[in-house]
Design a protein around this motif. Structure first.
Motif, PDB file in Angstrom:
ATOM      1  N   UNK A  24       0.838  -1.192   0.000  1.00 28.64           N
ATOM      2  CA  UNK A  24       0.000   0.000   0.000  1.00 28.64           C
ATOM      3  C   UNK A  24       0.878   1.248   0.000  1.00 28.64           C
ATOM      4  N   UNK A  25       0.414   2.282  -0.664  1.00 31.83           N
ATOM      5  CA  UNK A  25       1.127   3.551  -0.651  1.00 31.83           C
ATOM      6  C   UNK A  25       0.865   4.260   0.677  1.00 31.83           C
ATOM      7  N   UNK A  26       1.648   5.286   0.953  1.00 32.11           N
ATOM      8  CA  UNK A  26       1.443   6.058   2.180  1.00 32.11           C
ATOM      9  C   UNK A  26       0.049   6.675   2.210  1.00 32.11           C
ATOM     10  N   UNK A  27      -0.393   7.182   1.069  1.00 30.26           N
ATOM     11  CA  UNK A  27      -1.721   7.795   1.013  1.00 30.26           C
ATOM     12  C   UNK A  27      -2.808   6.763   1.313  1.00 30.26           C
ATOM     13  N   UNK A  28      -2.645   5.566   0.798  1.00 27.75           N
ATOM     14  CA  UNK A  28      -3.631   4.515   1.063  1.00 27.75           C
ATOM     15  C   UNK A  28      -3.628   4.108   2.531  1.00 27.75           C
ATOM     16  N   UNK A  29      -2.443   4.011   3.117  1.00 28.48           N
ATOM     17  CA  UNK A  29      -2.356   3.668   4.535  1.00 28.48           C
ATOM     18  C   UNK A  29      -3.038   4.727   5.394  1.00 28.48           C
ATOM     19  N   UNK A  30      -2.850   5.970   5.060  1.00 23.29           N
ATOM     20  CA  UNK A  30      -3.482   7.052   5.816  1.00 23.29           C
ATOM     21  C   UNK A  30      -5.004   6.960   5.702  1.00 23.29           C
ATOM     22  N   UNK A  31      -5.501   6.671   4.501  1.00 28.54           N
ATOM     23  CA  UNK A  31      -6.945   6.547   4.313  1.00 28.54           C
ATOM     24  C   UNK A  31      -7.512   5.348   5.075  1.00 28.54           C
ATOM     25  N   UNK A  32      -6.679   4.364   5.363  1.00 32.59           N
ATOM     26  CA  UNK A  32      -7.129   3.157   6.064  1.00 32.59           C
ATOM     27  C   UNK A  32      -7.045   3.279   7.583  1.00 32.59           C
ATOM     28  N   UNK A  33      -6.577   4.397   8.105  1.00 32.90           N
ATOM     29  CA  UNK A  33      -6.410   4.548   9.544  1.00 32.90           C
ATOM     30  C   UNK A  33      -7.699   4.345  10.345  1.00 32.90           C
ATOM     31  N   UNK A  34      -8.865   4.775   9.854  1.00 32.38           N
ATOM     32  CA  UNK A  34     -10.087   4.492  10.618  1.00 32.38           C
ATOM     33  C   UNK A  34     -10.307   2.997  10.851  1.00 32.38           C
ATOM     34  N   UNK A  35     -10.008   2.177   9.840  1.00 34.30           N
ATOM     35  CA  UNK A  35     -10.168   0.725   9.997  1.00 34.30           C
ATOM     36  C   UNK A  35      -9.047   0.148  10.856  1.00 34.30           C
ATOM     37  N   UNK A  36      -7.833   0.672  10.703  1.00 36.12           N
ATOM     38  CA  UNK A  36      -6.692   0.179  11.478  1.00 36.12           C
ATOM     39  C   UNK A  36      -6.911   0.394  12.972  1.00 36.12           C
ATOM     40  N   UNK A  37      -7.419   1.553  13.345  1.00 35.89           N
ATOM     41  CA  UNK A  37      -7.540   1.918  14.759  1.00 35.89           C
ATOM     42  C   UNK A  37      -8.914   1.610  15.352  1.00 35.89           C
ATOM     43  N   UNK A  38      -9.786   1.005  14.570  1.00 35.20           N
ATOM     44  CA  UNK A  38     -11.129   0.695  15.082  1.00 35.20           C
ATOM     45  C   UNK A  38     -11.056  -0.325  16.220  1.00 35.20           C
ATOM     46  N   UNK A  39     -11.798  -0.097  17.276  1.00 34.24           N
ATOM     47  CA  UNK A  39     -11.781  -0.995  18.426  1.00 34.24           C
ATOM     48  C   UNK A  39     -12.537  -2.279  18.083  1.00 34.24           C
ATOM     49  N   UNK A  40     -11.861  -3.413  18.265  1.00 30.15           N
ATOM     50  CA  UNK A  40     -12.446  -4.713  17.975  1.00 30.15           C
ATOM     51  C   UNK A  40     -12.017  -5.716  19.035  1.00 30.15           C
ATOM     52  N   UNK A  41     -12.958  -6.547  19.436  1.00 31.23           N
ATOM     53  CA  UNK A  41     -12.693  -7.558  20.452  1.00 31.23           C
ATOM     54  C   UNK A  41     -12.338  -8.878  19.765  1.00 31.23           C
ATOM     55  N   UNK A  42     -11.102  -8.997  19.330  1.00 30.82           N
ATOM     56  CA  UNK A  42     -10.651 -10.223  18.662  1.00 30.82           C
ATOM     57  C   UNK A  42      -9.179 -10.435  18.982  1.00 30.82           C
ATOM     58  N   UNK A  43      -8.722 -11.680  18.815  1.00 32.38           N
ATOM     59  CA  UNK A  43      -7.339 -12.035  19.124  1.00 32.38           C
ATOM     60  C   UNK A  43      -6.702 -12.725  17.922  1.00 32.38           C
ATOM     61  N   UNK A  44      -5.516 -12.224  17.511  1.00 35.18           N
ATOM     62  CA  UNK A  44      -4.835 -11.013  18.001  1.00 35.18           C
ATOM     63  C   UNK A  44      -5.563  -9.765  17.515  1.00 35.18           C
ATOM     64  N   UNK A  45      -5.418  -8.649  18.189  1.00 35.84           N
ATOM     65  CA  UNK A  45      -6.105  -7.422  17.774  1.00 35.84           C
ATOM     66  C   UNK A  45      -5.714  -7.014  16.358  1.00 35.84           C
ATOM     67  N   UNK A  46      -6.688  -6.662  15.503  1.00 34.60           N
ATOM     68  CA  UNK A  46      -6.364  -6.232  14.140  1.00 34.60           C
ATOM     69  C   UNK A  46      -5.362  -5.080  14.112  1.00 34.60           C
ATOM     70  N   UNK A  47      -5.429  -4.184  15.103  1.00 36.71           N
ATOM     71  CA  UNK A  47      -4.488  -3.071  15.156  1.00 36.71           C
ATOM     72  C   UNK A  47      -3.053  -3.566  15.106  1.00 36.71           C
ATOM     73  N   UNK A  48      -2.735  -4.560  15.941  1.00 35.93           N
ATOM     74  CA  UNK A  48      -1.361  -5.064  15.990  1.00 35.93           C
ATOM     75  C   UNK A  48      -1.005  -5.835  14.726  1.00 35.93           C
ATOM     76  N   UNK A  49      -1.969  -6.525  14.171  1.00 32.94           N
ATOM     77  CA  UNK A  49      -1.716  -7.253  12.920  1.00 32.94           C
ATOM     78  C   UNK A  49      -1.392  -6.276  11.790  1.00 32.94           C
ATOM     79  N   UNK A  50      -2.162  -5.184  11.699  1.00 36.81           N
ATOM     80  CA  UNK A  50      -1.926  -4.201  10.644  1.00 36.81           C
ATOM     81  C   UNK A  50      -0.566  -3.523  10.823  1.00 36.81           C
ATOM     82  N   UNK A  51      -0.236  -3.138  12.050  1.00 41.56           N
ATOM     83  CA  UNK A  51       1.045  -2.469  12.288  1.00 41.56           C
ATOM     84  C   UNK A  51       2.205  -3.417  12.019  1.00 41.56           C
TER      85      UNK A  51
END
Length: 437
Positions: free
Chosen positions: A312-339
């Protein structure tokens, strides 16, 4: 030295069996197999002329020509006739390059007309009588040369009956050229669109006409998910040149229930919704892509589709931040998987990531359980973006947790299957904490 290859061609249909074979039509591809086993293909007009001009009678020449429902393959049984049809002399000539086809070793008369253009020249002849026009249409009842059809449609003296007969004889591989032509009326273009409702090229041509665009959009909108996906996967137009078709298909893919046709075969994976969204959005203009990623209804799905891909380009990653940082109750957390998959996110939005990481434990994630499961990569990722005191303390504790013997070799009852150092960020202004193995 390679042995010669004996060619047997009785199972294939000969090109001479087709009246006015469409050698230079863009959908026809030529393949040449020499006696030594060398295989080459030709797609452009220049490449085809070069291949036919250089071929030997002992070579195997094949012509792939798509029909209405399948791909037909012909063998070239009359090489001299094929050369004449594309404007070359009968005998073998040497063409230095595919572009060097204007001069191939013979002197053309000033009034010479290439055989392949003869019918078009007749169709444009001002003195051509009505009977002559009808005979050309009858001669081209199985027409494949769109330039001949367009030349006739451009005539003001073409009677309605002959004109309709001409349009009725049109095939899908020429219909797109007719729709794109200014000589095809709106009603005629709409009729061709309805007739060839599953042709990507026909729909694309209709989407590019202001007077048929709405009809084309409605036609695509009535399709099922599987039909729309097949339409996109079957397009023969370079995808970078078809943003209109990508946009129309995308509206269905985003809203319809995903399905895979029973006959998808090896292409089954390509019907995956996220994969299709990635493919379709990659062919849209940048402003449309951004608008889709920010769309209140479709944005989250588009963002998940992009994050399911790679590079993904930097611009695409920035546009995806709402999904990256969305709170979700799953293991492992999607936030950590994306990072973990896109470490560039830390440089682009570190503060936002640290804020989201502070909510991980309240959402049910346990660093200690991650350590017991041997998820050290996840813990290291959490440490890279951690700034919350409670999370940092939990990471410190997880780094020295006892694990079962199945996780790795042991020393003093603790696993050695962990990183040598788990480094966390500053805690309340203090120096970073280093936790050694």
């Amino acid at each position: 030295m390679r042995s010669r290859i004996p060619f047997s061609r009785p199972v294939l249909r000969a090109t001479s069996s087709v009246d006015s074979f469409p050698w230079l039509t863009r959908l026809v591809t030529l393949v040449r197999v020499t006696q030594s086993g060398q295989v080459t293909q030709a797609k452009t007009d220049g490449e085809k002329r070069a291949m036919l001009g250089q071929a030997d009678d002992s070579d195997l020449l094949l012509a792939a020509w798509p029909g209405e429902w399948s791909q037909d393959v012909f063998f070239v049984d009359d090489l001299k006739a094929a050369r004449l049809a594309v404007g070359l002399p009968r005998n073998k000539v040497v063409v230095s390059s595919p572009q060097a086809t204007e001069s191939v070793g013979w002197e053309r008369p000033s009034d010479w007309v290439p055989p392949g253009n003869l019918w078009r020249c007749l169709a444009e002849l001002p003195e051509l009588p009505a009977e002559g026009r009808r005979q050309i249409v009858e001669r081209y009842s199985d027409a494949v040369r769109s330039d001949v059809v367009i030349a006739l449609l451009a005539r003001d003296d073409l009677d309605q009956q002959t004109r309709q007969s001409l349009l009725d004889a049109t095939h899908s591989w020429t219909a797109s050229d007719l729709i794109a032509s200014k000589h095809c009326a709106t009603a005629e273009a709409t009729a061709l669109l309805t007739r060839f409702a599953t042709s990507p090229e026909v729909i694309l041509a209709a989407l590019r006409r202001p007077d048929t665009k709405e009809a084309a959009l409605q036609q695509v909108g009535r399709m099922s998910y599987a039909r729309c996906a097949t339409l996109w996967l079957d397009t023969r137009t370079s995808s970078k040149q078809a943003p209109e078709l990508a946009s129309a298909v995308l509206q269905v893919v985003l809203t319809a229930t995903p399905e895979t046709p029973a006959n998808a075969g090896y292409r089954a994976d390509q019907y995956d919704q996220l994969a299709l969204i990635r493919s379709l959005t990659s062919h849209l203009p940048d402003d449309e892509r951004v608008a889709l990623a920010r769309h209140p209804q479709h944005g989250p799905l588009v963002q998940r589709a992009w994050l399911a891909g790679t590079d993904l380009t930097d611009d695409e990653l920035v546009e995806c931040l709402p999904e990256v940082t969305k709170r979700q109750n799953s293991t492992p957390p999607p936030l950590l998987d994306y990072v973990q998959r896109f470490p560039r996110l830390i440089e682009l939005a570190g503060e936002l990531l640290r804020e989201a990481a502070g909510q991980l434990m309240s959402d049910g994630w346990s660093p200690e359980q991650a350590a017991q499961s041997g998820r050290w990569a996840t813990l290291v990722t959490a440490a890279r973006i951690a700034d919350d005191p409670e999370l940092l303390a939990a990471l410190v504790k997880a780094a020295v947790v006892d694990t079962s013997p199945t996780t790795g070799a042991h020393r003093g009852g603790r696993t050695m299957a962990r990183p040598q150092a788990l480094r966390t960020h500053r805690l309340a202004g203090r120096q970073p904490v280093h936790i050694e193995r």
